[in-house]
Design a protein around this motif. Structure first.
Motif, PDB file in Angstrom:
ATOM      1  N   THR A 158       0.799  -1.211   0.000  1.00 32.46           N
ATOM      2  CA  THR A 158       0.000   0.000   0.000  1.00 32.46           C
ATOM      3  C   THR A 158       0.843   1.278   0.000  1.00 32.46           C
ATOM      4  OG1 THR A 158      -0.141  -0.218   2.389  1.00 32.46           O
ATOM      5  CG2 THR A 158      -2.019  -0.993   1.115  1.00 32.46           C
ATOM      6  N   LEU A 159       2.024   1.235   0.622  1.00 30.60           N
ATOM      7  CA  LEU A 159       2.806   2.476   0.761  1.00 30.60           C
ATOM      8  C   LEU A 159       4.004   2.540  -0.181  1.00 30.60           C
ATOM      9  CD1 LEU A 159       2.940   2.678   4.657  1.00 30.60           C
ATOM     10  CD2 LEU A 159       1.361   3.837   3.127  1.00 30.60           C
ATOM     11  N   GLY A 160       4.347   1.423  -0.795  1.00 32.43           N
ATOM     12  CA  GLY A 160       5.581   1.385  -1.565  1.00 32.43           C
ATOM     13  C   GLY A 160       6.721   0.927  -0.679  1.00 32.43           C
ATOM     14  N   PRO A 161       7.778   0.376  -1.296  1.00 33.29           N
ATOM     15  CA  PRO A 161       8.810  -0.294  -0.501  1.00 33.29           C
ATOM     16  C   PRO A 161       9.596   0.621   0.425  1.00 33.29           C
ATOM     17  CG  PRO A 161       9.464  -0.116  -2.798  1.00 33.29           C
ATOM     18  CD  PRO A 161       8.037   0.313  -2.734  1.00 33.29           C
ATOM     19  N   TRP A 162      10.027   1.779  -0.069  1.00 35.90           N
ATOM     20  CA  TRP A 162      10.913   2.598   0.769  1.00 35.90           C
ATOM     21  C   TRP A 162      10.167   3.162   1.966  1.00 35.90           C
ATOM     22  CZ3 TRP A 162      15.356   1.036  -0.373  1.00 35.90           C
ATOM     23  CH2 TRP A 162      15.790   0.880  -1.688  1.00 35.90           C
ATOM     24  N   ALA A 163       8.976   3.704   1.698  1.00 32.40           N
ATOM     25  CA  ALA A 163       8.188   4.246   2.803  1.00 32.40           C
ATOM     26  C   ALA A 163       7.837   3.146   3.794  1.00 32.40           C
ATOM     27  CB  ALA A 163       6.917   4.903   2.266  1.00 32.40           C
ATOM     28  N   ALA A 164       7.512   1.957   3.273  1.00 32.84           N
ATOM     29  CA  ALA A 164       7.131   0.853   4.162  1.00 32.84           C
ATOM     30  C   ALA A 164       8.293   0.439   5.046  1.00 32.84           C
ATOM     31  CB  ALA A 164       6.639  -0.335   3.343  1.00 32.84           C
TER      32      ALA A 164
ATOM     33  N   ILE B 174      14.617  -5.407  13.163  1.00 34.88           N
ATOM     34  CA  ILE B 174      14.143  -4.593  12.046  1.00 34.88           C
ATOM     35  C   ILE B 174      14.373  -5.332  10.732  1.00 34.88           C
ATOM     36  CG2 ILE B 174      14.548  -2.462  10.761  1.00 34.88           C
ATOM     37  CD1 ILE B 174      15.187  -1.106  13.433  1.00 34.88           C
ATOM     38  N   LEU B 175      15.554  -5.933  10.610  1.00 30.06           N
ATOM     39  CA  LEU B 175      15.875  -6.669   9.388  1.00 30.06           C
ATOM     40  C   LEU B 175      14.886  -7.815   9.170  1.00 30.06           C
ATOM     41  CD1 LEU B 175      18.014  -6.968   7.107  1.00 30.06           C
ATOM     42  CD2 LEU B 175      19.212  -8.563   8.595  1.00 30.06           C
ATOM     43  N   ASN B 176      14.627  -8.587  10.224  1.00 28.54           N
ATOM     44  CA  ASN B 176      13.776  -9.775  10.085  1.00 28.54           C
ATOM     45  C   ASN B 176      12.328  -9.420   9.808  1.00 28.54           C
ATOM     46  OD1 ASN B 176      16.097 -10.995  10.921  1.00 28.54           O
ATOM     47  ND2 ASN B 176      15.381 -11.465  12.977  1.00 28.54           N
ATOM     48  N   MET B 177      11.801  -8.476  10.574  1.00 26.01           N
ATOM     49  CA  MET B 177      10.361  -8.236  10.506  1.00 26.01           C
ATOM     50  C   MET B 177       9.996  -7.027   9.670  1.00 26.01           C
ATOM     51  SD  MET B 177       9.222  -9.056  14.391  1.00 26.01           S
ATOM     52  CE  MET B 177      10.531  -8.128  15.151  1.00 26.01           C
ATOM     53  N   GLY B 178      10.955  -6.129   9.453  1.00 22.25           N
ATOM     54  CA  GLY B 178      10.599  -4.893   8.778  1.00 22.25           C
ATOM     55  C   GLY B 178      11.153  -4.752   7.380  1.00 22.25           C
TER      56      GLY B 178
END
Lengths: 263, 310
Positions: B84-90, B117-121
């Motif tokens: 929904t937000l695009g990759p960078w914003a997400a 952050i790496l794993n889940m975000g």
């Protein structure tokens, strides 16, 4: 729901409450880092770390065992570390046969497992203490000063500011779902799992749209009040001599801990 | 109120310093690129939007639905945010969500936050947006099916990475942690997939303009499809390999110098070496990390080249 529903802050006027937030953040991270660096089985150093924690608790005037009572949040994760007991070669303590699998607990493995638990238990308490004696906006402000990119701290500030608003929204959606899927004797509420999942998904979609549209209104309201892309802080943070002294004392304590742990 | 839907938030003390630093490095690089991209492409209007969307993800994680046996389905939200937000914003949104979970609620540690952050975000966003980007231009059913698959895979990717980090830190035994984490998250991922698909279908019905072809493709180039498929392939190939042949993976890690510390443990104090001071060859760890970075960089460049041609 009230704005402070998610706050972990406990109001007070102790030394720690008035300490500069930057010092508090740095010391907390340094303490956790120091725990990670301590070797397995450095019990004397772990003991010192615990004393360090008790002193911090006492200085916060929140009670000696304040963080102790709240310190078991990370416990479920211990399950993952249990396997360390069997994975590290060392002197075998026993041999268990579970069907196909043979498990051999070793002394080195046990040592590692207990050390991991102690490290995690000490660390989480300091993190709890940090948010208990520091207002969250002050932590965000401190992070900005500690060179966390401002776009991230701004997002975090918005997240913190509107979390309770959107939680209210979720609560409304959940209440509506509950009200409309009544449970009668002999049949549970709602439909089958697929139905439930679809309803939950619709709720998430609904929440997304409400948040999206709300963000427009919020932005316009902020513009009308003079928003220029920066958050303003009411109380300016200045590191004073007392803050430096506490910070240096804490770091010295951590260095002593590391030396004791390596003797 | 417990806010964490997944047992994927690693607490402090569970990862070794070397693994924490490597994960931080990946996170900082990816977030750094995300920041420079969003600064360039987004107006100041977008920052409040991203903040509210971060609060949305946080709140949406509270939505649950009952599954059999007292368990419930939840949303992690990485894939949904990415689409929904695009990759960078997400990426920035998910980073902020996980940072607040760690800072305010102690869901996940502070020194291991890079890993969380790496794993889940970040991985979830790469898989989520990448796969969705690859079916752009197809019909809506196809998009929803792929979005569901991407949501499931994003959870699996996060779980796989979490297990690998725990194992490389000498915290968990590979042949137990991988099957355990993956089987649990295979189920959790189904909940994620169902909610993501239903939420997207709802948005398609009510505000199709938000998910229009142009708005989605404007947020990320075609390289994303490649990156998403690449990461997906790694997850799909590595998961069974790790489950079936943990010894093989163990040997690879040993050859790379990752778990020599665990292997030389003989007694109290003897086993643990500082990765930068002890016997573990730092150069090999660095070589491994650089190798992964090079692959990522190549994928990124390949993606840019492809985008320019199109």
């Amino acid at each position: 729901m009230h704005a402070d529903a998610f706050d972990r802050y406990h109001h007070g006027h102790s030394l720690l409450h008035h300490l500069d937030a930057r010092i508090k953040v740095v010391v907390t991270v340094a303490f956790i880092l120091s725990n990670v660096l301590l070797p397995d089985g450095a019990w004397a150093a772990f003991g010192l770390a615990f004393i360090f924690l008790l002193i911090a608790n006492a200085l916060s005037q929140l009670g000696f065992g304040f963080t102790l009572k709240r310190s078991f949040v990370a416990l479920p994760f211990a399950l993952a570390a249990v396997t360390a007991v069997f994975s590290i070669p060392g002197h075998a303590l026993a041999e268990w046969h579970l069907g196909m699998i043979t498990l051999i607990p070793t002394d080195a493995g046990l040592l590692r497992f207990v050390s991991i638990l102690v490290r995690s238990w000490l660390s989480v308490q300091m993190a709890i203490l940090l948010v208990s004696v520091t207002e969250f906006p002050d932590i965000i402000h401190a992070l900005t000063h500690l060179y966390v990119p401002s776009i991230i701290t701004t997002i975090i500030a918005f997240l913190y500011r509107y979390l309770f608003v959107l939680t209210d929204e979720v609560m409304r959606l959940m209440r509506a779902r509950q009200a409309r899927s009544a449970a009668a004797p002999g049949s549970r509420s709602g439909g089958n799992v697929w139905w439930q999942a679809r309803v939950a998904g619709n709720m998430a979609g609904q929440l997304f749209l409400r948040s999206y549209e709300r963000s427009d209104r919020i932005y316009n309201a902020m513009l009308s009040r003079g928003y220029k892309g920066q958050w303003m802080a009411m109380h300016v943070q200045r590191i004073q001599l007392r803050d430096w002294l506490v910070g240096v004392a804490a770091v010295c304590g951590l260095i002593v801990m590391q030396i004791v742990g390596r003797l | 109120m417990h806010l964490s839907p997944l047992h994927m938030h690693i607490p402090d003390g569970f990862l070794s310093l070397a693994i924490s630093i490597i994960c931080w490095a990946f996170t900082i690089i990816l977030d750094g690129v995300a920041i420079s991209r969003t600064n360039k492409s987004l107006g100041e209007r977008q920052v409040p939007l991203m903040g509210i969307m971060a609060a949305f993800i946080f709140a949406a994680q509270m939505i649950n639905f009952p599954v059999a046996g007292g368990t419930s389905g939840h949303l992690l939200g990485g894939a949904l945010a990415a689409i929904t937000l695009g990759p960078w914003a997400a990426m920035l949104v998910m980073t902020s969500v996980i940072a607040v979970q760690g800072l305010l609620f102690q869901d996940g540690g502070l020194t291991v936050m890079g890993a969380n952050i790496l794993n889940m975000g970040l991985v979830t966003v790469v898989i989520g947006y990448g796969l969705y980007r690859s079916v752009l231009g197809r019909n809506q059913t196809m998009k929803l099916v792929i979005a569901g698959l991407a949501a499931w895979l994003s959870v699996m990717g996060g779980a796989l990475l979490t297990s690998l980090e725990l194992w490389l830190s000498g915290t968990a035994k590979l042949d137990i942690v991988i099957p355990a984490m993956l089987s649990v998250h295979a189920l959790i991922g189904i909940g994620e997939a169902l909610i993501t698909v239903a939420a997207l279908a709802f948005i398609f019905r009510t505000r199709p303009d938000l998910l229009g072809e142009e708005s989605v493709s404007a947020k990320g180039g075609r390289g994303w499809a490649l990156a998403g498929i690449l990461v997906t392939l790694i997850v799909v190939l590595l998961s069974p390999l790790a489950s079936v042949n943990p010894d093989g993976l163990n040997r690879v890690a040993m050859d790379l110098g990752f778990i020599t510390t665990a292997q030389t443990a003989t007694g109290p104090l003897a086993g643990y070496n500082l990765p930068f001071l002890g016997k573990t060859p730092l150069s090999r760890i660095a070589a491994g990390a650089i190798g992964v970075l090079v692959v990522l960089g190549l994928a990124f460049l390949a993606g840019r080249a492809l985008r320019k041609k199109s």
